[in-house]
Design a protein around this motif. Structure first.
Motif, short mmCIF file in Angstrom:
data_model
loop_
_atom_site.label_atom_id
_atom_site.label_comp_id
_atom_site.label_asym_id
_atom_site.label_seq_id
_atom_site.Cartn_x
_atom_site.Cartn_y
_atom_site.Cartn_z
N VAL A 142 51.10 74.21 4.93
CA VAL A 142 51.12 75.36 4.00
C VAL A 142 49.84 75.39 3.18
O VAL A 142 49.19 76.45 3.04
CB VAL A 142 52.35 75.29 3.07
CG1 VAL A 142 52.24 76.33 1.95
CG2 VAL A 142 53.63 75.51 3.85
N THR A 145 46.85 76.26 5.44
CA THR A 145 46.93 77.66 5.88
C THR A 145 46.47 78.61 4.78
O THR A 145 45.70 79.54 5.02
CB THR A 145 48.38 78.02 6.29
OG1 THR A 145 48.77 77.20 7.39
CG2 THR A 145 48.48 79.48 6.69
N LEU A 146 46.95 78.36 3.56
CA LEU A 146 46.55 79.20 2.43
C LEU A 146 45.03 79.14 2.19
O LEU A 146 44.42 80.13 1.79
CB LEU A 146 47.29 78.77 1.16
CG LEU A 146 48.80 79.02 1.16
CD1 LEU A 146 49.44 78.44 -0.10
CD2 LEU A 146 49.09 80.52 1.27
N ARG A 147 44.44 77.98 2.47
CA ARG A 147 42.98 77.86 2.31
C ARG A 147 42.24 78.54 3.46
O ARG A 147 41.24 79.23 3.24
CB ARG A 147 42.60 76.37 2.23
CG ARG A 147 41.09 76.10 2.30
CD ARG A 147 40.33 76.80 1.17
NE ARG A 147 38.90 76.67 1.34
CZ ARG A 147 38.16 77.50 2.07
NH1 ARG A 147 38.74 78.53 2.71
NH2 ARG A 147 36.85 77.32 2.16
N ILE A 149 43.11 81.03 5.25
CA ILE A 149 43.24 82.48 5.25
C ILE A 149 41.96 83.15 4.74
O ILE A 149 41.61 84.26 5.14
CB ILE A 149 44.46 82.92 4.40
CG1 ILE A 149 45.75 82.58 5.14
CG2 ILE A 149 44.41 84.41 4.08
CD1 ILE A 149 47.00 82.90 4.35
#
Length: 448
Positions: A142, A145-147, A149
């Motif tokens: 998580v 993934t957030l980074r 993006i």
């Protein structure tokens, strides 16, 4: 087949299981569908990659992102997850799902695979390992993934987040940035990024502690209640991390090929990551070939020690190093028995630690000498490559992609030995440990 397995001991079954899975992985990776170009991959290259993935090493002869298709990358990821958790852990997982009874034979195999001292509580430990792994890998996926993006589309960011979280926690070192920042670039583009560097670093540091230690830490409120094993793992790991961080910072601070052009914060971040990664992680944020020779030699020492027992890493293990240290300290201080944290270390443990260190040293030396001749490379480069393979680290000075057929075979065998452990392989070959019925007279041997 069952008769043959019943005659085999736990070490032999583990060796056989790893060998069979490696061959299956090699066959799958050699299929045309596994490559991005749609052509069959050389079987030796597929075998090397499968071994590196299952033994969670990270050494690669072809770039993971550009050479392998989605199918090939999934196969590699599955091999990494199975290799990191252990074959018997996965077998127990499916047995629990199917509500099958786990017998004494399977419990003995789990005891051997997880480096436990007894079969008591092994099934419960497997359940805790699976739950802990899912939570940690999911959290890592998580965050990453957030980074990611910010740099790529959502679907690709999710893929990269999941892949690198699993690869990091299992200390594999495989990455998919070959098509983003250049082949074999690893995490060098994120040397200044604290989110990626720290997330990946903490994932492989936690994975390298060993599942039994992770479980103990989550269940023990007071550090005084930790057992000798957990205390030795934690103190040794922190000590090596601090030592590596200090030395790397001093040597590489003004090196233009690595940290010289970075800001102070990025230098400290890179030094921390570079100190942690040789503990069998395989990722790198600095160009390994650009490191100063003393730093490269330091990485060799850290790679040789490796991670902790029952973890996703290799090497002789931190507790082996600690046991040898306890023994040497007792001898130098004139003590009759080695002690640590107000506990006495059994003689059998010290003998095993010395045996592991000796076998590992002999094998690494032997393979290094062979590679020095077969690859026409200098001694430090071949020693670095061999130690990286034995420690299941995955760092390289650039020799991996240039390996000859003999070189690939020797490194493949070294990765296999490093993941299973020297004594497991020796006991598997010897079939069983025999207790000698004859005791010879004692005689002094001059030392030093």
């Amino acid at each position: 087949m069952n008769r043959v397995l019943n005659r085999m001991g736990p070490p032999q079954i583990l060796v056989l299981g790893f060998a069979v899975l490696i061959l299956v992985g090699a066959v799958l990776l050699s299929l045309p569908v596994a490559s991005a170009s749609g052509t069959a991959t050389n079987f030796l290259d597929a075998l090397f990659t499968a071994t590196s993935a299952l033994c969670v090493t990270g050494l690669v002869v072809v770039d993971t992102a550009s050479h392998w298709s989605m199918f090939g990358q999934i196969v590699i990821l599955l091999l990494i997850q199975i290799g990191g958790l252990g074959i018997m852990t996965f077998a127990a997982f499916f047995a629990l799902l199917l509500r099958k009874k786990i017998g004494l034979k399977e419990r003995l195999l789990l005891q051997e695979a997880l480096n436990k001292l007894s079969v008591s509580g092994v099934v419960k430990l497997v359940q805790q390992i699976l739950l802990t792994t899912f939570i940690i890998e999911s959290a890592g996926a998580v965050i990453l993934t957030l980074r990611f993006i910010k740099d790529m589309p959502l679907a690709k960011a999710i893929k990269y987040g999941i892949f690198h979280s699993i690869s990091a926690f299992n200390n594999a070192g495989f990455d998919l940035f070959g098509t983003v920042t250049g082949k074999f670039s690893s995490l060098t583009a994120y040397a200044n990024d604290p989110v990626v560097s720290l997330t990946v670093a903490f994932l492989f540091i936690i994975g390298g502690l060993g599942f039994s230690v992770i479980v103990v830490l989550t269940q023990t409120r007071c550090k005084k209640d930790l057992n000798l094993h957990a205390k030795s793992v934690i103190t040794t790991s922190l000590g090596l991390l601090a030592f590596g961080f200090t030395i790397i910072s001093i040597i590489e601070w003004n090196n233009p090929a690595t940290m010289g052009n970075l800001s102070v914060g990025s230098k400290l971040l890179s030094a921390f990551f570079s100190s942690a990664t040789p503990r069998t992680a395989g990722f790198n944020t600095l160009d390994t070939a650009g490191l100063m020779i003393p730093t490269q030699f330091l990485l060799i020492l850290l790679m040789f020690i490796g991670a902790s027992p029952g973890s996703t890493g290799g090497g002789i293990k931190t507790t082996t190093f600690a046991a040898v240290f306890y023994s040497a300290r007792a001898t130098l201080l004139g003590k009759e028995e080695p002690t640590a944290f107000e506990r006495r270390v059994p003689r059998e443990t010290l003998d095993k630690a010395l045996a592991v260190t000796f076998v590992a040293f002999i094998w690494v030396t032997f393979v290094t000498l062979i590679l020095t001749v077969s690859e026409h490379a200098d001694f430090l480069t071949t020693l670095f490559e061999t130690t990286s393979a034995f420690g299941t680290v995955g760092l390289s000075l650039g020799l991996t992609t240039e390996l000859s057929i003999l070189g690939k075979i020797m490194i493949t065998l070294t990765m296999f030995l490093g993941r299973l452990g020297p004594l497991t392989l020796v006991f598997a070959i010897a079939q069983r440990r025999r207790k000698c019925k004859i005791r010879y007279p004692e005689e002094q041997l001059m030392i030093g």
